[in-house]
Scaffold this motif. Sequence first.
Motif, short mmCIF file in Angstrom:
data_model
loop_
_atom_site.label_atom_id
_atom_site.label_comp_id
_atom_site.label_asym_id
_atom_site.label_seq_id
_atom_site.Cartn_x
_atom_site.Cartn_y
_atom_site.Cartn_z
N UNK A 58 61.01 44.36 56.32
CA UNK A 58 60.58 43.10 55.72
C UNK A 58 60.52 43.18 54.20
N UNK A 59 60.32 44.37 53.64
CA UNK A 59 60.45 44.50 52.18
C UNK A 59 61.91 44.39 51.77
N UNK A 60 62.79 44.81 52.63
CA UNK A 60 64.23 44.60 52.41
C UNK A 60 64.52 43.10 52.34
N UNK A 61 63.95 42.34 53.27
CA UNK A 61 64.21 40.90 53.35
C UNK A 61 63.57 40.17 52.17
N UNK A 62 62.30 40.45 51.91
CA UNK A 62 61.55 39.74 50.85
C UNK A 62 61.34 40.66 49.65
N UNK A 63 62.42 41.20 49.15
CA UNK A 63 62.35 42.14 48.04
C UNK A 63 61.75 41.50 46.79
N UNK A 64 61.86 40.19 46.66
CA UNK A 64 61.32 39.53 45.48
C UNK A 64 59.80 39.71 45.36
N UNK A 65 59.12 40.01 46.48
CA UNK A 65 57.68 40.25 46.42
C UNK A 65 57.37 41.53 45.63
N UNK A 66 58.35 42.42 45.54
CA UNK A 66 58.19 43.63 44.72
C UNK A 66 58.81 43.41 43.34
N UNK A 67 60.03 42.93 43.32
CA UNK A 67 60.78 42.85 42.05
C UNK A 67 60.16 41.88 41.06
N UNK A 68 59.42 40.87 41.54
CA UNK A 68 58.84 39.88 40.63
C UNK A 68 57.47 40.27 40.10
N UNK A 69 56.91 41.40 40.55
CA UNK A 69 55.67 41.89 39.96
C UNK A 69 55.96 42.34 38.53
N UNK A 70 55.14 41.91 37.60
CA UNK A 70 55.45 42.12 36.18
C UNK A 70 55.53 43.59 35.81
N UNK A 71 54.56 44.40 36.23
CA UNK A 71 54.59 45.81 35.85
C UNK A 71 53.79 46.64 36.84
N UNK A 72 54.24 47.86 37.05
CA UNK A 72 53.51 48.88 37.80
C UNK A 72 54.14 50.23 37.50
N UNK A 73 53.38 51.30 37.72
CA UNK A 73 53.83 52.64 37.34
C UNK A 73 54.08 53.54 38.55
N UNK A 74 53.32 53.31 39.62
CA UNK A 74 53.36 54.19 40.78
C UNK A 74 53.44 53.35 42.04
N UNK A 75 54.26 53.80 42.99
CA UNK A 75 54.38 53.13 44.29
C UNK A 75 53.99 54.12 45.38
N UNK A 76 53.08 53.72 46.25
CA UNK A 76 52.69 54.51 47.42
C UNK A 76 53.21 53.78 48.66
N UNK A 77 54.09 54.44 49.42
CA UNK A 77 54.72 53.82 50.59
C UNK A 77 54.08 54.37 51.85
N UNK A 127 55.84 57.74 45.82
CA UNK A 127 55.24 58.72 46.72
C UNK A 127 55.25 58.15 48.14
N UNK A 128 55.64 58.97 49.11
CA UNK A 128 55.54 58.57 50.51
C UNK A 128 54.26 59.14 51.09
N UNK A 129 53.47 58.29 51.76
CA UNK A 129 52.18 58.70 52.29
C UNK A 129 52.15 58.48 53.80
N UNK A 130 52.05 59.57 54.55
CA UNK A 130 51.91 59.48 56.00
C UNK A 130 50.42 59.42 56.33
N UNK A 131 49.91 58.20 56.50
CA UNK A 131 48.46 57.99 56.56
C UNK A 131 47.91 57.96 57.97
N UNK A 132 48.76 57.87 58.98
CA UNK A 132 48.29 57.84 60.37
C UNK A 132 48.27 59.26 60.91
N UNK A 133 47.12 59.92 60.90
CA UNK A 133 47.14 61.34 61.19
C UNK A 133 47.01 61.67 62.67
#
Length: 443
Positions: A58-77, A127-133
């Motif tokens: 869904x981030x592939x489909x609605x990529x504009x939800x990421x690309x239109x954010x003005x600024x950020x330095x770090x992404x946690x997936x 950074x990729x975060x595997x949060x479901x332990x």
Amino acid sequence: VLFLGGSVTDGHNTWLGFDDSYAKFFIDWMNERYPCRKEDGTTGEHVSKRTKQNNSQTHFISWNHVSEIESFDLVVIEFNVNDSMINENPHTLEVKSSSLEYNSCWYSEVLLRRLLLLRKPDPVAVVTFNADYIGRPWTNEPHNNLESERKSLFRKNNEPLSFWISSMYQIPLISASAWLLPLAGKRGTSWQFNVTNPYGTKAFHSDRCCHPKRFGHVILSLVLAYCFVEEEKIMTTYGSSETMEIEHDFTADAIPVLRDPIYLSDEEEKMYVRRESDSYLIDFTDPSEDRIWNDAIAVNEGWSWYADNREKDKFGLIANDVSGGKHLSLEVFGGKHGLVEISYVISYENFGLSLVWIDDDRTSGKKEEELCLKETTGLIGSERGVEILVASWDEKASVPTVTVLRQRVKEGQPKFIHICLTPKSESRQGKENKFKLLSVRLY
């Protein structure tokens, strides 16, 4: 810090939602450990940003939800659980494998490559975060048969695939599983499910799936924080040297250089990553009040735009009627490849079935009368040139999905896409009969 995640990142089933999530705790820790200042020298703060898409697809489909954010330095997936539910890939331009590895990693690779090319305004760290332990495979009886489920280990939370695709791009992967699963079961299975064990399943999970309680989110934030501190130590202290020689990051160059794609063809790279092919998007998930999609609606009989989740922040165009018959007509224009993509939500209860077809008729009244007020089958739908969008399944989760229609629309050609809700079937779970449309895209 931009958090791209599913319901775990949202803090689902905690008392305060996102404010009880690992993301909120991690940002609070960042502000204590690494205080920052604004350009004018005054005290600043680290802040969190997030989207309302739930997986790589869904981030592939609605990529504009990421690309239109003005600024950020770090992404946690954080997509382990939701990416493991991607059961098809309608976007590929080639005939390839239908395996979980291919479907999941194909979308993950597009997402990673797009992020590495972003400038916000500088290159962003990922950074990729595997949060479901633990998750479903390690949930105690009666929900699961531990004897058989444990043999799948991390397969159901997608951890091996996350590790594989991240390592190929040299993206750090922080795994809560590698830390906390040994702690949970180090004194045996009975201790793993003992409520007095602070690292055990019952202390961590709030339900039969994968959602941590507030205490579980605190643990997740500590895992992230510890790994960041360890990385800082390595970068600032290396043997007798004051600083460590960091490997050159070619993706951060003025003209970024990425490794060759693993899963994408050259044509898919040009179209989906380099964005050399235009697309026409109608996005109903955008929470802004602009509603620029209004211009595309030709007929609306019973569809409403709102957020139907508890936090009231996941929007879509929704029809809800046990009698069916709710009809929507969208005026669209074909893209270069003639493909038409429909994105919507599937769930285990209260969701039904809609029909979709494309023609030149704004109202398409005859088909609406013939089909939308009757229960239908896949055979009838295909015989009449109408495709079926099934929004119900047995999995105990509500997630977005996507379908690329069989019917094509030639480049630049105007057409009308019709979607109508059919009556509720007695076999479907829940009292309601909903269909939540997320987006329509032509490319």
